[in-house]
Design a protein around this motif. Structure first.
Motif, short mmCIF file in Angstrom:
data_model
loop_
_atom_site.label_atom_id
_atom_site.label_comp_id
_atom_site.label_asym_id
_atom_site.label_seq_id
_atom_site.Cartn_x
_atom_site.Cartn_y
_atom_site.Cartn_z
N MET A 24 9.76 29.26 -39.93
CA MET A 24 7.52 29.42 -39.75
C MET A 24 7.65 29.97 -39.76
SD MET A 24 6.86 27.36 -42.56
CE MET A 24 4.73 27.34 -42.00
N GLU A 25 8.25 30.38 -38.31
CA GLU A 25 8.41 31.01 -36.90
C GLU A 25 8.65 32.76 -37.34
OE1 GLU A 25 10.02 31.92 -32.25
OE2 GLU A 25 11.08 30.68 -33.84
N SER A 26 9.81 32.88 -37.72
CA SER A 26 9.86 34.26 -38.61
C SER A 26 8.90 34.52 -39.85
CB SER A 26 10.69 34.39 -39.59
OG SER A 26 11.46 36.09 -40.25
N ILE A 59 -4.93 21.79 -39.89
CA ILE A 59 -3.44 21.73 -39.62
C ILE A 59 -2.88 21.41 -41.12
CG2 ILE A 59 -1.77 19.53 -39.27
CD1 ILE A 59 -3.38 17.93 -37.33
N ILE A 60 -1.70 23.16 -40.90
CA ILE A 60 -1.41 22.65 -42.90
C ILE A 60 0.31 21.64 -42.14
CG2 ILE A 60 -0.11 24.41 -44.20
CD1 ILE A 60 -2.12 26.18 -42.50
N PHE A 61 -0.08 20.41 -43.47
CA PHE A 61 1.05 20.13 -43.42
C PHE A 61 2.45 20.17 -44.36
CE2 PHE A 61 -2.05 16.87 -41.65
CZ PHE A 61 -1.01 15.93 -40.53
N ILE A 62 3.69 20.01 -44.17
CA ILE A 62 4.00 20.25 -44.79
C ILE A 62 5.10 18.92 -45.13
CG2 ILE A 62 4.62 22.49 -44.63
CD1 ILE A 62 6.85 22.20 -42.17
N THR A 63 5.86 18.77 -46.31
CA THR A 63 6.41 17.41 -46.63
C THR A 63 7.40 17.67 -47.97
OG1 THR A 63 6.06 14.46 -47.26
CG2 THR A 63 5.04 16.76 -48.05
N ALA A 64 8.68 16.98 -47.99
CA ALA A 64 9.49 16.59 -48.67
C ALA A 64 8.93 15.37 -49.67
CB ALA A 64 10.69 16.89 -48.92
N PHE A 65 8.21 15.13 -49.27
CA PHE A 65 7.47 13.26 -49.73
C PHE A 65 6.33 13.19 -50.40
CE2 PHE A 65 11.53 12.44 -47.32
CZ PHE A 65 12.64 11.83 -48.38
N PRO A 66 5.59 14.67 -51.33
CA PRO A 66 3.79 14.70 -51.47
C PRO A 66 3.78 13.48 -51.87
CG PRO A 66 4.96 15.67 -52.66
CD PRO A 66 6.19 14.97 -52.18
N GLU A 67 3.65 11.96 -51.83
CA GLU A 67 3.23 11.21 -51.96
C GLU A 67 1.23 10.90 -51.64
OE1 GLU A 67 5.02 7.82 -49.40
OE2 GLU A 67 7.56 8.56 -49.97
N THR A 68 0.88 9.90 -52.89
CA THR A 68 0.01 9.57 -52.89
C THR A 68 -0.99 8.98 -51.92
OG1 THR A 68 -0.81 9.87 -55.05
CG2 THR A 68 -2.89 9.18 -53.82
N LEU A 82 -1.80 20.64 -47.60
CA LEU A 82 -0.58 19.15 -48.02
C LEU A 82 0.30 20.33 -48.54
CD1 LEU A 82 1.36 15.80 -46.49
CD2 LEU A 82 1.20 16.91 -49.22
N LEU A 83 1.76 21.14 -47.94
CA LEU A 83 2.19 21.75 -48.75
C LEU A 83 3.24 20.76 -49.46
CD1 LEU A 83 1.81 25.43 -47.04
CD2 LEU A 83 0.86 24.32 -49.23
N GLU A 84 4.12 20.75 -50.01
CA GLU A 84 5.31 20.59 -51.23
C GLU A 84 5.86 20.98 -50.44
OE1 GLU A 84 7.12 18.17 -55.15
OE2 GLU A 84 5.35 18.94 -55.22
N LYS A 85 7.60 21.15 -50.07
CA LYS A 85 8.97 21.17 -50.68
C LYS A 85 9.66 21.57 -51.47
CE LYS A 85 9.68 20.77 -45.24
NZ LYS A 85 10.52 20.17 -44.73
N PRO A 86 10.00 22.72 -51.68
CA PRO A 86 9.26 24.18 -51.42
C PRO A 86 8.70 24.91 -51.82
CG PRO A 86 11.59 24.64 -53.97
CD PRO A 86 10.74 22.97 -52.81
N PHE A 87 7.89 25.21 -51.00
CA PHE A 87 6.80 26.30 -51.10
C PHE A 87 6.93 27.38 -51.24
CE2 PHE A 87 7.48 24.22 -46.79
CZ PHE A 87 7.10 25.75 -45.94
N ARG A 88 5.98 28.39 -51.65
CA ARG A 88 5.82 29.80 -50.98
C ARG A 88 5.56 30.16 -50.15
NH1 ARG A 88 2.42 31.82 -53.23
NH2 ARG A 88 0.56 30.32 -53.49
N CYS A 89 6.41 30.69 -49.95
CA CYS A 89 5.61 31.75 -48.37
C CYS A 89 3.88 32.04 -48.73
CB CYS A 89 6.63 33.06 -47.98
SG CYS A 89 8.75 31.77 -47.29
N GLY A 90 3.65 33.03 -49.56
CA GLY A 90 2.35 32.98 -49.27
C GLY A 90 1.05 31.94 -49.73
#
Length: 125
Positions: free
Chosen positions: A20-22, A79-88, A102-110
């Protein structure tokens, strides 16, 4: 000359922080990374970040608890959240707190690029 906007990244996974830093730096923004929500809250970046990207599930304070703390302090940082567990329930709580996404891993860089551009376009430079 305009000052570069700061994007803070909070994630306990070193590989996610580095990626993400890159990405953030490649877009011309300043990236500040933190291993935990507590580290972020103790930093001067709380007051000058234009956007926050955080994992939901982390040891100690979760990303959702971090959002609650920021909202209670009067912060309006996108705030942009990222998670591997996109529960309702997680998605609902994030949205109720005003999360940008809220983005689910894996997500598109775009997807991250689009969200950052949207969030930072409205921020003062």
């Amino acid at each position: 000359m305009s000052k570069a906007q700061i994007v803070s990244i909070v994630d306990d996974d070193a590989s996610v922080r580095a990626a993400m830093e890159s990405l953030v730096r490649s877009l011309g923004f300043v990236a500040c990374v933190f291993e935990s929500a507590d580290d972020f809250l103790r930093s001067p970046r709380v007051d000058d970040s234009a956007c926050l990207i955080t994992d939901v599930q982390m040891p100690g304070m979760s990303g959702l608890d971090l959002q609650d703390r920021l909202v209670a302090q009067g912060s309006r940082i996108p705030i942009i959240f990222i998670t591997a567990f996109p529960e309702t329930a997680i998605r609902s709580r994030a949205q109720a707190g005003g999360a940008l996404a809220l983005l689910e891993k894996p997500f598109r860089c775009g997807a991250v690029v689009e969200l950052l551009r949207h969030a930072l376009a409205a921020q003062p430079r």
